[in-house]
Design an enzyme around this catalytic site. Structure first.
Site, mmCIF file in Angstrom:
data_model
loop_
_atom_site.group_PDB
_atom_site.id
_atom_site.type_symbol
_atom_site.label_atom_id
_atom_site.label_comp_id
_atom_site.label_asym_id
_atom_site.label_seq_id
_atom_site.Cartn_x
_atom_site.Cartn_y
_atom_site.Cartn_z
ATOM 1 N N GLY A 1 0.845 -1.185 0.000
ATOM 2 C CA GLY A 1 0.000 0.000 0.000
ATOM 3 C C GLY A 1 0.879 1.232 0.000
ATOM 4 N N GLN B 1 2.895 9.883 1.256
ATOM 5 C CA GLN B 1 4.209 9.224 1.257
ATOM 6 C C GLN B 1 5.047 9.539 0.028
ATOM 7 O OE1 GLN B 1 2.439 5.190 2.265
ATOM 8 N NE2 GLN B 1 4.442 5.079 3.238
ATOM 9 N N CYS C 1 6.199 0.141 7.381
ATOM 10 C CA CYS C 1 5.802 1.276 6.548
ATOM 11 C C CYS C 1 6.967 1.653 5.641
ATOM 12 C CB CYS C 1 5.441 2.454 7.455
ATOM 13 S SG CYS C 1 4.963 3.932 6.555
ATOM 14 N N LEU C 2 6.663 1.929 4.374
ATOM 15 C CA LEU C 2 7.730 2.272 3.425
ATOM 16 C C LEU C 2 8.417 3.588 3.797
ATOM 17 C CD1 LEU C 2 6.086 1.214 0.034
ATOM 18 C CD2 LEU C 2 7.661 -0.081 1.479
ATOM 19 N N HIS D 1 -4.260 1.497 7.572
ATOM 20 C CA HIS D 1 -2.907 2.074 7.654
ATOM 21 C C HIS D 1 -2.767 3.246 6.661
ATOM 22 C CE1 HIS D 1 1.652 1.527 7.975
ATOM 23 N NE2 HIS D 1 1.526 2.295 6.906
ATOM 24 N N GLU D 2 -3.228 3.033 5.418
ATOM 25 C CA GLU D 2 -3.096 4.083 4.391
ATOM 26 C C GLU D 2 -4.033 5.253 4.677
ATOM 27 O OE1 GLU D 2 -0.569 3.776 2.656
ATOM 28 O OE2 GLU D 2 -0.268 1.640 3.071
ATOM 29 N N HIS E 1 -2.458 7.581 6.910
ATOM 30 C CA HIS E 1 -1.453 8.427 6.244
ATOM 31 C C HIS E 1 -2.063 9.718 5.706
ATOM 32 C CE1 HIS E 1 2.379 6.433 6.340
ATOM 33 N NE2 HIS E 1 1.934 5.317 5.798
#
Ligand code: ZN
Length: 197
Positions: free
Chosen positions: A46, A51, A94-95, A136-137, A140
């Protein structure tokens, strides 16, 4: 449009409460294409607009992480989570916080509605991993990181790694490789004005 890249903690985009998108056009489709590419390159499942330094309520997911599985790709524009049921704790990463993992409690089942790239509204009922990824997204685009939801005792263990990332980012700013927070925030505001109501 310049090539997007994944920004790391503590880039100010990750703390930006993004605004709803008011315009879906070819540029936005290109951004979404690039987001999928970046997500697969980084082996993620995701990726949220915040991000990649875009202050928009938009994220993409593919819970399989496999770019061949196109039918598992979803784009969420102006998403709303309308129902949350149950609760389950699992490790998240997380990226924007590479190599850092911690337990997060999320709803097991959710209902989410959003718009797709054709401007059509859709509703999905999700559970397990897809439900976790969407929550999670969704965080963000509100400027919330998963580490905000990690319990204190677990956070203590990963805090040194978070601090290291912070030091690296501040050093890159000092060296002029990354703009100052003021410069980055001014750019976010400009991007926001271009595409939100
Ligand atoms: Zn993340």
């Amino acid at each position: 449009m310049s090539r997007l890249e994944i920004v790391l903690h503590p880039h100010p985009a990750l703390r930006w409460k993004s605004k709803e998108i008011s315009k879906i056009d070819a540029d936005l489709r290109t951004m979404v294409e690039q987001m999928f590419e970046l997500m697969y390159e980084a082996r993620g499942i995701g990726l949220a607009a915040n991000q990649v330094g875009l202050p928009y309520r938009l994220f993409v997911i593919n819970p399989t992480g496999d770019k061949e599985e196109k039918d598992q790709e979803f784009v969420f524009i102006n998403p709303q989570i309308t129902k949350r049921n149950g609760s389950e704790t699992d490790e998240e990463g997380c990226l924007s916080l590479p190599e850092i993992f911690g337990p997060v409690t999320r709803a097991t089942k959710i209902v989410v509605d959003a718009f797709d790239l054709d401007g059509r509204q859709f509703e999905l009922e999700l559970d397990d991993l897809p439900a976790r990824v969407v929550q999670h997204e969704y965080d963000h685009v509100d400027g919330v990181m998963f580490t905000d939801r990690v319990p204190a005792n677990s956070l203590k263990k990963i805090q040194p790694l978070i601090n290291d990332l912070e030091t690296q980012f501040r050093n890159r700013q000092k060296e002029g490789l990354v703009g100052s927070d003021d410069v980055l925030q001014a750019r976010l505001l400009e991007l926001q004005k271009a595409r939100t109501a």
